[in-house]
Design a protein around this motif. Structure first.
Motif, PDB file in Angstrom:
ATOM      1  N   ARG A 199      -8.539   2.643 -10.369  1.00 61.17           N
ATOM      2  CA  ARG A 199      -8.829   2.871  -9.012  1.00 61.17           C
ATOM      3  C   ARG A 199     -10.203   4.270  -9.357  1.00 61.17           C
ATOM      4  N   SER A 200     -11.236   4.086  -8.171  1.00 59.92           N
ATOM      5  CA  SER A 200     -12.150   5.089  -8.772  1.00 59.92           C
ATOM      6  C   SER A 200     -11.145   6.448  -8.431  1.00 59.92           C
ATOM      7  N   TYR A 201     -12.348   8.062  -8.796  1.00 62.01           N
ATOM      8  CA  TYR A 201     -11.514   9.397  -8.264  1.00 62.01           C
ATOM      9  C   TYR A 201     -11.430   9.475  -6.682  1.00 62.01           C
ATOM     10  N   GLY A 202     -12.617   9.304  -6.572  1.00 63.36           N
ATOM     11  CA  GLY A 202     -11.957   9.589  -4.589  1.00 63.36           C
ATOM     12  C   GLY A 202     -11.629   8.756  -3.830  1.00 63.36           C
ATOM     13  N   ALA A 203     -11.348   6.796  -4.200  1.00 68.85           N
ATOM     14  CA  ALA A 203     -10.088   6.545  -3.640  1.00 68.85           C
ATOM     15  C   ALA A 203      -8.564   7.060  -4.163  1.00 68.85           C
ATOM     16  N   ILE A 204      -8.633   7.514  -4.966  1.00 70.87           N
ATOM     17  CA  ILE A 204      -7.012   8.079  -5.962  1.00 70.87           C
ATOM     18  C   ILE A 204      -7.409   9.594  -5.232  1.00 70.87           C
ATOM     19  N   HIS A 205      -8.231  10.640  -5.146  1.00 66.24           N
ATOM     20  CA  HIS A 205      -8.205  11.625  -3.940  1.00 66.24           C
ATOM     21  C   HIS A 205      -7.875  11.978  -2.701  1.00 66.24           C
ATOM     22  N   ARG A 206      -8.558  10.235  -1.719  1.00 62.09           N
ATOM     23  CA  ARG A 206      -7.906  10.690  -0.963  1.00 62.09           C
ATOM     24  C   ARG A 206      -6.878  10.197  -0.669  1.00 62.09           C
ATOM     25  N   LEU A 207      -6.173   9.176  -1.505  1.00 62.36           N
ATOM     26  CA  LEU A 207      -5.324   9.009  -0.734  1.00 62.36           C
ATOM     27  C   LEU A 207      -4.018   9.981  -1.275  1.00 62.36           C
ATOM     28  N   LEU A 208      -4.142  10.617  -1.829  1.00 59.80           N
ATOM     29  CA  LEU A 208      -3.560  12.352  -2.626  1.00 59.80           C
ATOM     30  C   LEU A 208      -3.433  12.776  -1.096  1.00 59.80           C
ATOM     31  N   SER A 209      -4.138  13.316  -0.776  1.00 63.06           N
ATOM     32  CA  SER A 209      -5.121  14.028   0.467  1.00 63.06           C
ATOM     33  C   SER A 209      -4.145  14.161   1.963  1.00 63.06           C
ATOM     34  N   THR A 210      -4.092  11.784   2.272  1.00 61.46           N
ATOM     35  CA  THR A 210      -3.346  11.800   3.093  1.00 61.46           C
ATOM     36  C   THR A 210      -2.132  11.853   2.876  1.00 61.46           C
ATOM     37  N   GLY A 246       0.624  -1.410  -0.280  1.00 62.44           N
ATOM     38  CA  GLY A 246      -0.092  -0.135   0.005  1.00 62.44           C
ATOM     39  C   GLY A 246       1.215   0.911  -0.075  1.00 62.44           C
ATOM     40  N   MET A 247       2.216   1.066   0.929  1.00 64.11           N
ATOM     41  CA  MET A 247       3.350   2.758   1.144  1.00 64.11           C
ATOM     42  C   MET A 247       3.351   2.495  -0.707  1.00 64.11           C
ATOM     43  N   GLN A 248       3.602   1.951  -1.274  1.00 63.41           N
ATOM     44  CA  GLN A 248       4.596   1.851  -2.576  1.00 63.41           C
ATOM     45  C   GLN A 248       4.152   2.259  -3.318  1.00 63.41           C
ATOM     46  N   PHE A 249       3.030   2.013  -3.313  1.00 65.55           N
ATOM     47  CA  PHE A 249       1.261   2.245  -4.382  1.00 65.55           C
ATOM     48  C   PHE A 249       0.979   3.669  -4.418  1.00 65.55           C
ATOM     49  N   ALA A 250       1.294   4.019  -2.964  1.00 62.88           N
ATOM     50  CA  ALA A 250       0.993   5.423  -2.662  1.00 62.88           C
ATOM     51  C   ALA A 250       1.976   6.404  -2.983  1.00 62.88           C
ATOM     52  N   ALA A 251       2.755   5.964  -2.703  1.00 61.85           N
ATOM     53  CA  ALA A 251       4.233   6.702  -3.425  1.00 61.85           C
ATOM     54  C   ALA A 251       4.476   6.741  -4.818  1.00 61.85           C
ATOM     55  N   MET A 285      -1.689  19.342  -4.135  1.00 64.33           N
ATOM     56  CA  MET A 285      -3.337  19.679  -5.268  1.00 64.33           C
ATOM     57  C   MET A 285      -3.762  20.393  -5.483  1.00 64.33           C
ATOM     58  N   ARG A 286      -3.153  20.168  -7.093  1.00 70.82           N
ATOM     59  CA  ARG A 286      -3.966  21.199  -8.079  1.00 70.82           C
ATOM     60  C   ARG A 286      -4.913  21.717  -7.989  1.00 70.82           C
ATOM     61  N   PRO A 287      -5.219  23.287  -8.224  1.00 70.44           N
ATOM     62  CA  PRO A 287      -6.780  23.582  -8.341  1.00 70.44           C
ATOM     63  C   PRO A 287      -7.422  23.083  -9.188  1.00 70.44           C
ATOM     64  N   ARG A 288      -8.542  22.788  -9.345  1.00 69.01           N
ATOM     65  CA  ARG A 288      -9.408  22.463 -10.333  1.00 69.01           C
ATOM     66  C   ARG A 288      -9.506  23.416 -11.556  1.00 69.01           C
ATOM     67  N   GLY A 289      -9.406  22.430 -12.552  1.00 71.51           N
ATOM     68  CA  GLY A 289      -9.266  23.273 -13.871  1.00 71.51           C
ATOM     69  C   GLY A 289      -7.304  23.230 -13.970  1.00 71.51           C
ATOM     70  N   TYR A 290      -6.887  22.926 -13.351  1.00 63.63           N
ATOM     71  CA  TYR A 290      -5.633  23.405 -14.204  1.00 63.63           C
ATOM     72  C   TYR A 290      -4.842  23.618 -15.273  1.00 63.63           C
ATOM     73  N   HIS A 291      -4.196  24.318 -15.371  1.00 58.87           N
ATOM     74  CA  HIS A 291      -3.554  23.879 -17.454  1.00 58.87           C
ATOM     75  C   HIS A 291      -2.577  24.294 -16.804  1.00 58.87           C
TER      76      HIS A 291
END
Length: 73
Positions: free
Chosen positions: A40-51, A15-20, A56-62
């Protein structure tokens, strides 16, 4: 990046390697692209990145154009 079967939970070192790997991928890819690559779902990836403490980049970031890409046009 490897696909994770639906319903599987990654624990411990795996799990730690996947997160990295996800945090590293987020430097150049969107959350949605990481979702497609990993299954994985959007929520799962977002949660993993947050934790994991990823910035995190802002929405619509270019990403701003770099000098190299400006020269190519």
């Amino acid at each position: 990046m490897r696909q994770i079967k639906k319903g599987w939970r990654l624990k411990g070192e795996e799990g730690m390697q996947f997160a990295a790997d996800v945090v590293e991928a987020y430097k150049t890819a969107s959350i949605r692209r990481i979702c497609e690559e990993t299954g994985r779902s959007y929520g799962a990836i977002h949660r993993l990145l947050s934790t994991s403490g990823a910035t995190m980049r802002p929405r619509g970031y270019h990403r701003p154009a770099t000098a190299a890409s400006a020269d190519a046009s």
